[in-house]
Design an enzyme around this catalytic site. Sequence first.
Site, mmCIF file in Angstrom:
data_model
loop_
_atom_site.group_PDB
_atom_site.id
_atom_site.type_symbol
_atom_site.label_atom_id
_atom_site.label_comp_id
_atom_site.label_asym_id
_atom_site.label_seq_id
_atom_site.Cartn_x
_atom_site.Cartn_y
_atom_site.Cartn_z
ATOM 1 N N TYR A 48 66.282 17.211 6.192
ATOM 2 C CA TYR A 48 66.534 17.977 5.231
ATOM 3 C C TYR A 48 65.037 18.258 4.821
ATOM 4 C CZ TYR A 48 67.635 20.305 0.779
ATOM 5 O OH TYR A 48 67.536 21.245 -0.198
ATOM 6 N N ASP A 62 59.983 20.685 -10.246
ATOM 7 C CA ASP A 62 60.722 21.608 -9.516
ATOM 8 C C ASP A 62 61.363 22.851 -10.306
ATOM 9 O OD1 ASP A 62 62.302 22.486 -7.449
ATOM 10 O OD2 ASP A 62 63.939 21.223 -7.922
ATOM 11 N N ASP A 89 64.992 23.801 1.895
ATOM 12 C CA ASP A 89 65.247 24.749 0.557
ATOM 13 C C ASP A 89 64.184 25.747 0.614
ATOM 14 O OD1 ASP A 89 65.586 25.127 -1.774
ATOM 15 O OD2 ASP A 89 65.450 22.865 -2.724
ATOM 16 N N ASP A 91 64.725 27.559 -2.073
ATOM 17 C CA ASP A 91 64.826 28.107 -3.499
ATOM 18 C C ASP A 91 65.449 29.597 -3.694
ATOM 19 O OD1 ASP A 91 63.871 25.817 -4.195
ATOM 20 O OD2 ASP A 91 61.756 26.616 -4.845
ATOM 21 N N HIS A 116 68.605 27.461 2.961
ATOM 22 C CA HIS A 116 69.513 28.048 1.971
ATOM 23 C C HIS A 116 68.559 28.631 1.021
ATOM 24 C CE1 HIS A 116 68.554 24.473 -0.835
ATOM 25 N NE2 HIS A 116 68.672 23.724 0.168
ATOM 26 N N GLU A 118 69.404 30.258 -3.131
ATOM 27 C CA GLU A 118 70.317 29.965 -4.448
ATOM 28 C C GLU A 118 70.454 31.214 -5.243
ATOM 29 O OE1 GLU A 118 67.438 27.354 -7.103
ATOM 30 O OE2 GLU A 118 67.648 26.827 -5.127
ATOM 31 N N CYS A 126 65.607 22.400 -11.257
ATOM 32 C CA CYS A 126 66.423 21.534 -10.400
ATOM 33 C C CYS A 126 67.842 21.738 -10.830
ATOM 34 C CB CYS A 126 66.007 20.262 -10.736
ATOM 35 S SG CYS A 126 67.098 18.731 -9.968
ATOM 36 N N ARG A 161 73.507 28.825 -1.637
ATOM 37 C CA ARG A 161 73.658 27.773 -2.631
ATOM 38 C C ARG A 161 74.079 28.550 -3.932
ATOM 39 N NH1 ARG A 161 69.431 23.749 -5.252
ATOM 40 N NH2 ARG A 161 69.927 23.934 -7.182
ATOM 41 N N GLU A 191 76.542 23.225 -5.288
ATOM 42 C CA GLU A 191 75.694 22.465 -6.270
ATOM 43 C C GLU A 191 76.631 21.850 -7.346
ATOM 44 O OE1 GLU A 191 73.521 20.243 -6.088
ATOM 45 O OE2 GLU A 191 71.678 21.005 -6.277
ATOM 46 N N ASN A 213 75.573 17.821 -1.990
ATOM 47 C CA ASN A 213 73.930 17.224 -2.114
ATOM 48 C C ASN A 213 74.556 15.890 -2.708
ATOM 49 O OD1 ASN A 213 71.586 16.691 -3.073
ATOM 50 N ND2 ASN A 213 71.567 18.381 -4.583
#
Length: 299
Positions: A48, A62, A89, A91, A116, A118, A126, A161, A191, A213
């Site tokens: 990952y 982040d 990721d 974002d 992914h 989101e 984050c 996500r 999440e 996660n």
Amino acid sequence: MLYSTVSPADKRATFRAGLADERTLVFPGAFTPLTARLIEQKGFDGVYVSGAVMANELGLPDIGLTTLTEVATRAGQIASMTDLPVLVDADTGFGEPMNVARTVQALEAAGVAGLHIEDQVNPKRCGHLDGKQVVDAATATGRIRAAVDARRDPSLVIMARTDVRALDGLEAAVDRARALVDAGADAIFAEAMADLGEFEAICSALDVPVLANMTEFGKSELFTHQQLHDVGVSMVIHPVSLMRAAMGAASRALDALATDGTLESQVPSMQTRAELYELIDYPGYARFDAGVYDFTLDA
């Protein structure tokens, strides 16, 4: 030696097959290409690449400060150094639908097996911090539709996500996840679920794989892989764990160096030279170099 001999297409096929399996895949987070090699050596299912880790490596929080170029470059470096599938990721997709489409194609070209996207507002936060916000359902599903339409390799896994649970509760998260699946998502990253019951509710409500996660110091308890498997979770990530462990070791080593004037006390916990050379296949490079050096062309 050098780079992975497994093609991106084969890695994507392996990832899809794994997600369809009854067992739960485990993808530790790599913060360097070398750690990806170590994850593979230890027998895990995949690697990952966390957005938080990429930001933190640059000394940044982040909060959406990294760029597509930075993420694609680092993801490509990591993917090239392991035979395992890599999930990255992406974002919020670095913008709206057209940006999302470009993001998908850039990461696909980098050789990842999946990504992914989101449903937070852009710039994001984050997922285990307070104060995050999510976009409306139309915007969230539009991002996923754009991602699915943009991929050229149909085996590339597009995961959605959702961060809705922390804001509007479990029922809203289930509704959002269903809408994202209807938009074409191959899997759901749920999440910040509060407990195993919530993971089970998400898994039971969907007919696609669900990712959990397990990040330290977050909203979710650190459940075991078996506990998550028992409630239907198909995949577990440990996104920042190796970087946290490495930074903790580095901090202790610097303290020892400042106090003792030597790192002798830390040597027993270090990776040895022999272990490093094995991990990077030093003998393979030596054999290749010797073969080229000794090569002659007969007249």
